[in-house]
Design a protein around this motif. Structure first.
Motif, mmCIF file in Angstrom:
data_model
loop_
_atom_site.group_PDB
_atom_site.id
_atom_site.type_symbol
_atom_site.label_atom_id
_atom_site.label_comp_id
_atom_site.label_asym_id
_atom_site.label_seq_id
_atom_site.Cartn_x
_atom_site.Cartn_y
_atom_site.Cartn_z
ATOM 1 N N LYS A 101 -92.196 -19.627 -64.681
ATOM 2 C CA LYS A 101 -92.697 -18.277 -64.464
ATOM 3 C C LYS A 101 -91.768 -17.255 -65.098
ATOM 4 C CE LYS A 101 -94.952 -19.404 -60.071
ATOM 5 N NZ LYS A 101 -95.050 -19.086 -58.645
ATOM 6 N N SER A 102 -92.337 -16.117 -65.473
ATOM 7 C CA SER A 102 -91.519 -15.027 -65.985
ATOM 8 C C SER A 102 -91.025 -14.181 -64.829
ATOM 9 C CB SER A 102 -92.335 -14.162 -66.956
ATOM 10 O OG SER A 102 -93.423 -13.592 -66.284
ATOM 11 N N SER A 103 -89.972 -13.429 -65.121
ATOM 12 C CA SER A 103 -89.437 -12.542 -64.095
ATOM 13 C C SER A 103 -90.308 -11.312 -63.957
ATOM 14 C CB SER A 103 -88.000 -12.146 -64.460
ATOM 15 O OG SER A 103 -87.994 -11.453 -65.686
ATOM 16 N N SER A 104 -89.995 -10.459 -63.002
ATOM 17 C CA SER A 104 -90.817 -9.277 -62.735
ATOM 18 C C SER A 104 -90.875 -8.362 -63.943
ATOM 19 C CB SER A 104 -90.232 -8.507 -61.546
ATOM 20 O OG SER A 104 -88.921 -8.078 -61.836
ATOM 21 N N ASN A 105 -92.003 -7.757 -64.126
ATOM 22 C CA ASN A 105 -92.255 -6.904 -65.277
ATOM 23 C C ASN A 105 -91.770 -5.496 -64.963
ATOM 24 O OD1 ASN A 105 -93.192 -5.857 -67.627
ATOM 25 N ND2 ASN A 105 -95.347 -6.294 -67.229
ATOM 26 N N LYS A 106 -90.489 -5.301 -65.039
ATOM 27 C CA LYS A 106 -89.883 -4.030 -64.654
ATOM 28 C C LYS A 106 -89.935 -3.037 -65.798
ATOM 29 C CE LYS A 106 -85.591 -2.078 -62.870
ATOM 30 N NZ LYS A 106 -84.181 -2.353 -62.500
ATOM 31 N N ALA A 166 -89.117 -7.709 -69.185
ATOM 32 C CA ALA A 166 -90.389 -8.431 -69.110
ATOM 33 C C ALA A 166 -90.291 -9.790 -69.763
ATOM 34 C CB ALA A 166 -91.494 -7.619 -69.814
ATOM 35 N N GLY A 167 -91.000 -10.745 -69.187
ATOM 36 C CA GLY A 167 -91.162 -12.021 -69.840
ATOM 37 C C GLY A 167 -89.932 -12.897 -69.901
ATOM 38 N N LYS A 168 -88.902 -12.621 -69.119
ATOM 39 C CA LYS A 168 -87.710 -13.453 -69.183
ATOM 40 C C LYS A 168 -87.969 -14.755 -68.452
ATOM 41 C CE LYS A 168 -82.730 -13.397 -68.483
ATOM 42 N NZ LYS A 168 -81.572 -12.596 -68.097
ATOM 43 N N LEU A 169 -87.815 -15.852 -69.157
ATOM 44 C CA LEU A 169 -88.127 -17.154 -68.600
ATOM 45 C C LEU A 169 -86.845 -17.827 -68.152
ATOM 46 C CD1 LEU A 169 -90.679 -18.198 -71.339
ATOM 47 C CD2 LEU A 169 -91.096 -17.011 -69.195
ATOM 48 N N ASN A 170 -86.716 -18.062 -66.850
ATOM 49 C CA ASN A 170 -85.477 -18.568 -66.302
ATOM 50 C C ASN A 170 -85.515 -20.057 -65.975
ATOM 51 O OD1 ASN A 170 -84.158 -15.965 -66.177
ATOM 52 N ND2 ASN A 170 -85.598 -15.469 -64.543
ATOM 53 N N ALA A 171 -86.698 -20.608 -65.793
ATOM 54 C CA ALA A 171 -86.800 -22.004 -65.373
ATOM 55 C C ALA A 171 -86.520 -22.948 -66.533
ATOM 56 C CB ALA A 171 -88.188 -22.292 -64.811
ATOM 57 N N PHE A 178 -102.620 -26.646 -78.580
ATOM 58 C CA PHE A 178 -104.073 -26.520 -78.744
ATOM 59 C C PHE A 178 -104.800 -26.631 -77.403
ATOM 60 C CE2 PHE A 178 -108.320 -28.294 -79.600
ATOM 61 C CZ PHE A 178 -108.814 -27.325 -80.464
ATOM 62 N N PHE A 179 -104.288 -27.455 -76.514
ATOM 63 C CA PHE A 179 -104.958 -27.698 -75.236
ATOM 64 C C PHE A 179 -104.459 -26.782 -74.116
ATOM 65 C CE2 PHE A 179 -104.967 -31.719 -77.586
ATOM 66 C CZ PHE A 179 -106.331 -31.960 -77.642
ATOM 67 N N TYR A 180 -103.199 -26.410 -74.146
ATOM 68 C CA TYR A 180 -102.613 -25.683 -73.011
ATOM 69 C C TYR A 180 -102.004 -24.335 -73.382
ATOM 70 C CZ TYR A 180 -102.896 -30.494 -71.310
ATOM 71 O OH TYR A 180 -103.341 -31.749 -70.983
ATOM 72 N N GLY A 181 -101.958 -24.016 -74.647
ATOM 73 C CA GLY A 181 -101.291 -22.792 -75.072
ATOM 74 C C GLY A 181 -102.213 -21.584 -75.089
ATOM 75 N N ASN A 182 -101.709 -20.508 -75.662
ATOM 76 C CA ASN A 182 -102.476 -19.275 -75.777
ATOM 77 C C ASN A 182 -103.701 -19.497 -76.672
ATOM 78 O OD1 ASN A 182 -102.861 -16.670 -77.687
ATOM 79 N ND2 ASN A 182 -102.361 -16.040 -75.598
ATOM 80 N N PHE A 236 -96.515 -15.165 -71.592
ATOM 81 C CA PHE A 236 -95.729 -14.570 -70.513
ATOM 82 C C PHE A 236 -95.464 -13.083 -70.701
ATOM 83 C CE2 PHE A 236 -94.831 -19.111 -70.461
ATOM 84 C CZ PHE A 236 -95.093 -19.405 -69.139
ATOM 85 N N ASN A 237 -96.171 -12.456 -71.629
ATOM 86 C CA ASN A 237 -96.083 -11.008 -71.807
ATOM 87 C C ASN A 237 -97.486 -10.464 -72.041
ATOM 88 O OD1 ASN A 237 -92.979 -10.316 -72.115
ATOM 89 N ND2 ASN A 237 -93.330 -12.198 -73.274
ATOM 90 N N HIS A 238 -97.718 -9.259 -71.612
ATOM 91 C CA HIS A 238 -99.034 -8.638 -71.764
ATOM 92 C C HIS A 238 -99.105 -7.973 -73.139
ATOM 93 C CE1 HIS A 238 -99.820 -9.522 -67.598
ATOM 94 N NE2 HIS A 238 -98.750 -8.855 -67.218
#
Length: 376
Positions: A2-7, A143-148, A316-320, A365-367
């Motif tokens: 998950k991405s962090s909060s969109n501050k 926005a969109g910082k991926l920590n996992a 192709f199956f799971y991406g954008n 993970f970003n709008h």
């Protein structure tokens, strides 16, 4: 994952009367990001109001930080993090930038991933429209910082694979090489404040090459994507580079000139982003540079969960959807053909795979706005 909060970033309006100027030193000194500032007394640059509707942006040659600007309405927005700018409405992907990264490995005209937002390099001296100056800053990456972690690292390549989403988030740009992820890891590992990267450790392939172009051509749905003729646009960029080189009067040959004047500044800009996040400095030098700056190489035999080639095929199956079926069209048989060409061209670099994965991270993970999302 998950991405962090969109501050949203802080918007600091700088009220400058005509003729007044503000130093970039004062912006950086007040920034929330940890930075390594230049020596006292050395100007990093300035922003000056020249009249009621224009600003003069002057970036010092010693400036070692990322910097972006964007004009929205009558406001000139300036900031150090590209992820700030979607909050002011600059939230549309620049497809010209994508083509340039794919086919050349760098962008021209100071483009960024976002339409309307431009990079500023050391030595830039420009006049920009605007009646109001706004500095964008925040207490962290907004926005969109991926920590996992993607996987539990067992090998050096596992750690490199793990760091791709986080590094992509910091750069806020797709990349065509694992080089940047490796440098980010090295910055986190070393105790020194300065990391020297030798030119010989930079990504191997630079500039337009037919064999590299064919790899990306294979991945694209057609020659024309989002209204852009890929071959015509690449030829146009080639023509612009030729014109600039011929008009420069430089003694360097064409390839050396493009490397020096376009590729190196672009790479240094991205490295400056990573360095600022780490509170350190990255310097490109002649020769080998410091130990440990050569990135480990992915293999087609890596285990599936962290296999760069298989991950590319899973997009192709799971991406954008826009990336996998509009910008590219990469069902299994086509992605397999792209991989075959990639490996024949360079087994130590996985340009199309890394580019696709890093762009997918940003889009998921970003709008961000793209184009025809359904592909119909």
């Amino acid at each position: 994952m998950k991405s962090s909060s969109n501050k949203a970033p802080l918007k600091k309006v700088q009220r400058l009367p005509v003729g007044a100027e503000i130093s970039l030193n004062s912006f950086l000194g007040d920034a929330a990001w940890k930075s390594v500032l230049s020596e006292d007394g050395i100007s990093l640059g300035s922003i000056k109001r020249t009249d009621e509707s224009h600003f003069h942006l002057q970036v010092g040659n010693s400036f070692q930080f990322p910097l972006y600007y964007c004009l929205k309405g009558e406001s000139l927005f300036v900031g150090q993090d590209l992820a700030f700018f979607p909050h002011i409405g600059a939230d549309t992907i620049d497809c010209h930038y994508l083509i340039e990264i794919e086919y050349f490995g760098f962008s021209i005209e100071r483009k960024s991933l976002l339409q309307e937002v431009k990079m500023l390099f050391p030595g830039d001296d420009i006049i920009v429209s605007g009646k109001e100056l706004v500095w964008l800053s925040a207490g962290g990456h907004p926005a969109g910082k991926l920590n996992a972690a993607l996987i539990t690292p067992e090998q050096t390549t596992d750690k490199l694979f793990n760091s791709l989403p986080k590094v992509t988030s910091k750069l806020f740009s797709p990349v065509d090489s694992t080089f940047y992820a490796h440098i980010a890891n090295r910055l986190a590992e070393i105790e020194e404040s300065n990391l020297k990267v030798g030119r010989q450790n930079l990504p191997l392939t630079v500039g337009y090459q037919d064999k590299r172009a064919k790899i990306f051509n294979t991945a694209h749905k057609s020659r024309v994507v989002e209204g852009l003729d890929l071959q015509k646009y690449a030829a146009r960029v080639q023509g612009e580079l030729d014109q600039i080189w011929q008009g420069s009067g430089s003694s360097l040959d064409r390839e050396a000139y493009i490397y020096q004047e376009f590729y190196l500044p672009f790479v240094q800009f991205l490295l400056n982003i990573l360095a600022m996040n780490a509170g350190k400095v990255v310097e490109i030098v002649d020769g080998a540079g410091d130990e440990g700056v050569t990135a480990p190489v992915f293999s087609i035999d890596d285990k599936p969960i962290c296999n760069i080639y298989e991950s590319f095929q899973r997009v192709f199956f799971y991406g954008n959807p826009w990336l996998a079926k509009v910008w590219f069209y990469i069902p299994p048989m086509i992605s397999a053909a792209a991989i075959k060409r990639q490996r024949k061209y360079s087994e130590s670099e996985q340009h199309v795979c890394v580019f696709t994965l890093t762009l997918d991270y940003l889009l998921r993970f970003n709008h961000l706005k793209t184009g025809n999302f359904t592909g119909e």
